[in-house]
Design an enzyme around this catalytic site. Structure first.
Site, mmCIF file in Angstrom:
data_model
loop_
_atom_site.group_PDB
_atom_site.id
_atom_site.type_symbol
_atom_site.label_atom_id
_atom_site.label_comp_id
_atom_site.label_asym_id
_atom_site.label_seq_id
_atom_site.Cartn_x
_atom_site.Cartn_y
_atom_site.Cartn_z
ATOM 1 N N ASP A 231 1.109 -1.299 0.046
ATOM 2 C CA ASP A 231 0.090 0.444 0.020
ATOM 3 C C ASP A 231 0.762 1.575 0.481
ATOM 4 O OD1 ASP A 231 -2.035 1.178 0.126
ATOM 5 O OD2 ASP A 231 -2.236 1.213 1.948
ATOM 6 N N GLY A 232 0.283 2.295 -0.631
ATOM 7 C CA GLY A 232 0.985 3.364 -0.492
ATOM 8 C C GLY A 232 1.486 3.692 -2.103
#
Ligand SMILES: *[C@@H]1O[C@H](CO)[C@@H](O)[C@H](O)[C@H]1NC(C)=O
Ligand SMILES: *[C@@H]1O[C@H](CO)[C@@H](O)[C@H](O)[C@H]1NC(C)=O
Ligand SMILES: *[C@@H]1O[C@H](CO)[C@@H](O)[C@H](O)[C@H]1NC(C)=O
Ligand SMILES: *[C@@H]1O[C@H](CO)[C@@H](O)[C@H](O)[C@H]1NC(C)=O
Ligand SMILES: *[C@@H]1O[C@H](CO)[C@@H](O)[C@H](O)[C@H]1NC(C)=O
Ligand SMILES: *[C@@H]1O[C@H](CO)[C@@H](O)[C@H](O)[C@H]1NC(C)=O
Length: 318
Positions: A231-232
């Site tokens: 994620d990110g």
């Protein structure tokens, strides 16, 4: 559900009836002398900027974000091993404001989350309100966001949702707010969530609670999106916060996330400064089916000479 979260000073104003008395945030909260940080940087994720680095960005780049005033979860990203979403209904606005006024030191700022672990609480607490929650608190000003004002239930058809699949507590506008409680350990999030009824008494009722956790064992660090990607990747680098800009990342002005900051072109009440909007969605995701679909539709490119697996990974990333 759509929520708006406000800065720590504004939360003080909300509880004091917008009279203009600022709170001195982070006082008289129990400190627990953590040995490790509250937030966890999962494998593959970029490190969190250090507090000094963010403060230095002001000096070197002229972009200053008041990290003491911004709720901690807004910019820090998905770095919680354990998180509880505690949705509530306000029964008695005056009693809630009074309890909230003493609870505010527990509302955790960005400065605390990126600061020295020994000054961090066992769990962070952030809070956000729905439009019906703000009205219940006597706040009628227009925050300048039509979707927020209408609420997500009114938006469901536009989102392509089948309302019969919506869980009952989210239907309508009964949910007035949510506590977001995060930590590196579920015993701490549970402790903070379990304390809420005794702290807020009958001023609020719990409508729904979701206890969420990172996946255990060898899957740890691969759960950030259920499809297995770290994620990110889609997170923009927010000027004034990001100290590293990753390849392909776009640097955006702070106002893309924070109300009334440069880049936020909408007219909002002055007290919305440093608040933000949040959408909460509970989705069912068909992971094996998605993986099969990307294989069946794998990108084929002679020049790149991709294997089917590589082509599938590219299709999934797109
Ligand atoms: C969470 O943080 C506490 C306090 O620093 C630490 O004692 C504990 O070992 C950590 N828990 C996990 C599972 O890492
Ligand atoms: C930002 O940096 C300048 C110097 O570059 C300093 O004068 C100013 O006080 C700083 N602002 C804050 C809020 O720290
Ligand atoms: C902050 O939260 C903790 C954990 O729920 C609680 O023990 C403490 O009393 C709270 N502090 C304030 C000032 O409300
Ligand atoms: C530095 O400031 C400029 C505007 O003054 C902005 O465009 C840029 O994104 C900032 N960079 C970082 C890393 O914050
Ligand atoms: C806000 O206004 C600026 C200046 O007019 C413009 O460059 C920018 O694209 C606008 N941002 C948004 C999100 O509309
Ligand atoms: C394409 O991939 C195959 C199988 O890995 C390899 O044998 C071949 O040399 C590659 N061709 C080019 C042009 O890279």
């Amino acid at each position: 559900m759509y929520f708006a979260s406000f800065s720590l000073v504004t939360l003080g104003l909300l509880t004091l009836g917008l009279r203009g008395v600022a709170v001195s945030a982070q006082n008289n909260v129990k400190r627990h002398s953590r040995s490790t940080p509250l937030l966890t940087v999962f494998p593959g994720q970029g490190a969190l900027p250090a507090l000094e680095d963010i403060v230095n960005l002001n000096a070197t780049n002229g972009t200053f974000l008041p990290v003491d005033n911004i709720q901690g979860d807004i910019l820090s990203g998905m770095k919680k091993v354990s998180e509880i979403f505690y949705f509530f209904h306000i029964n008695d606005a005056l009693a809630f404001k009074s309890a909230m006024q003493s609870y505010i030191p527990n509302i955790t700022s960005l400065a605390t989350l990126v600061g020295d672990p020994s000054s961090q609480p066992l769990a962070f607490v952030n809070i956000a309100f729905s439009q019906s929650g703000l009205i219940k608190l006597g706040i009628h000003e227009d925050l300048g966001d039509a979707q927020f004002s209408e609420g997500q239930f009114a938006d469901a058809a536009y989102l392509g949702d089948d309302i019969s699949q919506w869980e009952a507590p989210f239907k309508g506008t009964n949910i007035h707010g949510v506590f977001l409680i995060g930590s590196n350990q579920s015993a701490y999030t549970a402790e903070y969530a379990d304390d809420i009824p005794s702290i807020f008494g009958s001023s609020i009722s719990q409508v729904y609670r979701i206890d969420a956790a990172a996946r255990p064992g060898s899957e740890f660090g691969h759960e950030h999106t259920d499809f297995g990607f770290v994620d990110g990747l889609a997170q923009p680098a927010v000027a004034g916060f990001a100290t590293t800009v990753y390849p392909g990342q776009t640097v955006v002005p702070p106002g893309i996330i924070l109300c009334n900051r440069p880049g936020d072109n909408v007219s909002r009440p002055r007290w919305a400064l440093d608040g933000t909007f949040m959408a909460f969605r509970k989705l069912q995701q068909k992971v094996p089916e998605f993986n099969q679909w990307t294989l069946d539709n794998a990108v084929q490119d002679r020049a790149l000479n991709l294997t089917q697996q590589e082509g599938a990974a590219l299709m999934a990333a797109a």
